[in-house]
Motif scaffolding. Structure first.
Motif, short mmCIF file in Angstrom:
data_model
loop_
_atom_site.label_atom_id
_atom_site.label_comp_id
_atom_site.label_asym_id
_atom_site.label_seq_id
_atom_site.Cartn_x
_atom_site.Cartn_y
_atom_site.Cartn_z
N ARG A 13 -40.01 8.29 3.84
CA ARG A 13 -39.33 8.69 5.08
C ARG A 13 -37.85 8.31 5.04
N ALA A 14 -37.55 7.14 4.49
CA ALA A 14 -36.16 6.70 4.38
C ALA A 14 -35.38 7.64 3.45
N CYS A 15 -35.98 8.05 2.36
CA CYS A 15 -35.32 8.98 1.43
C CYS A 15 -35.08 10.32 2.11
N VAL A 18 -32.17 10.04 4.51
CA VAL A 18 -30.87 10.08 3.83
C VAL A 18 -30.49 11.54 3.56
N VAL A 19 -31.45 12.30 3.05
CA VAL A 19 -31.19 13.72 2.80
C VAL A 19 -30.84 14.43 4.11
N VAL A 30 -30.44 18.68 -2.48
CA VAL A 30 -30.85 17.32 -2.85
C VAL A 30 -32.26 17.07 -2.32
N ALA A 31 -33.15 16.80 -3.24
CA ALA A 31 -34.54 16.50 -2.87
C ALA A 31 -34.66 15.02 -2.48
N PRO A 32 -35.55 14.69 -1.55
CA PRO A 32 -35.77 13.27 -1.24
C PRO A 32 -36.16 12.47 -2.49
N SER A 33 -36.85 13.10 -3.43
CA SER A 33 -37.22 12.38 -4.66
C SER A 33 -36.00 11.99 -5.49
N LEU A 34 -34.90 12.74 -5.36
CA LEU A 34 -33.66 12.37 -6.06
C LEU A 34 -33.08 11.10 -5.45
#
Length: 159
Positions: A13-15, A18-19, A30-34
């Motif tokens: 959720r934090a990632c 950020v996105v 930009v993917a959250p996984s990045l």
């Protein structure tokens, strides 16, 4: 152990958050996984550099041995953290480990040793040369982990 899934979900959720605050065009690419990869691998790269300095300057190991031990430790940690927090921990680990070993072997031989030793041979301090190698490997490793190591396998469906 009940808080482990909660930790993973909070991280994800934090990632995603950020996105969500990135400007429109970046938000779409930009993917959250990045973001998660950057956090996890930023941490493990710090572990790598710390161990490298301790091994080379503290224990006086040759540069190749220090790079190898620090790299191996950091990338084992990276695999565990990325699998747990960032990618898919529910899928079978066997194929992922095999693919990861192949990816880090190529990364190690070509980028880590190659760029680090080339920089050191040119007179660049080994920590700075390793940092340059780290930038190159970040791009390679994210792509390899997202689409090859932890990527979804295609399943055939019969109609």
């Amino acid at each position: 152990m009940g808080d482990v899934p909660d930790t993973r979900e909070r991280f994800r959720r934090a990632c995603a958050a950020v996105v969500g605050v990135l400007p429109g065009p970046l938000r779409r690419i930009v993917a959250p996984s990045l973001v998660g990869f950057a956090v996890v691998n930023g941490f493990t790269f710090g572990v790598d550099l710390l161990l490298l300095s301790l091994l080379v300057d503290g224990l006086r190991l040759p540069l190749w041995a220090g790079v190898t031990l620090a790299y191996g430790t950091a990338f084992a940690l990276s695999f565990v953290l990325n699998r747990w927090l960032n990618f898919d921990p529910e899928r079978p680990v066997g194929a992922q480990v095999g693919r990861y070993v192949a990816v880090i072997a190529v990364n190690y031989a070509v980028i880590v040793l190659g760029v680090t030793h080339a920089g050191a041979a040119l007179g660049v301090p080994y920590q700075l040369a390793r940092l340059a190698a780290g930038l190159c490997e970040a791009v390679f490793m994210y792509c390899a982990m997202r689409w090859f190591v932890f990527g979804r396998t295609r399943t055939r469906t019969r109609t």
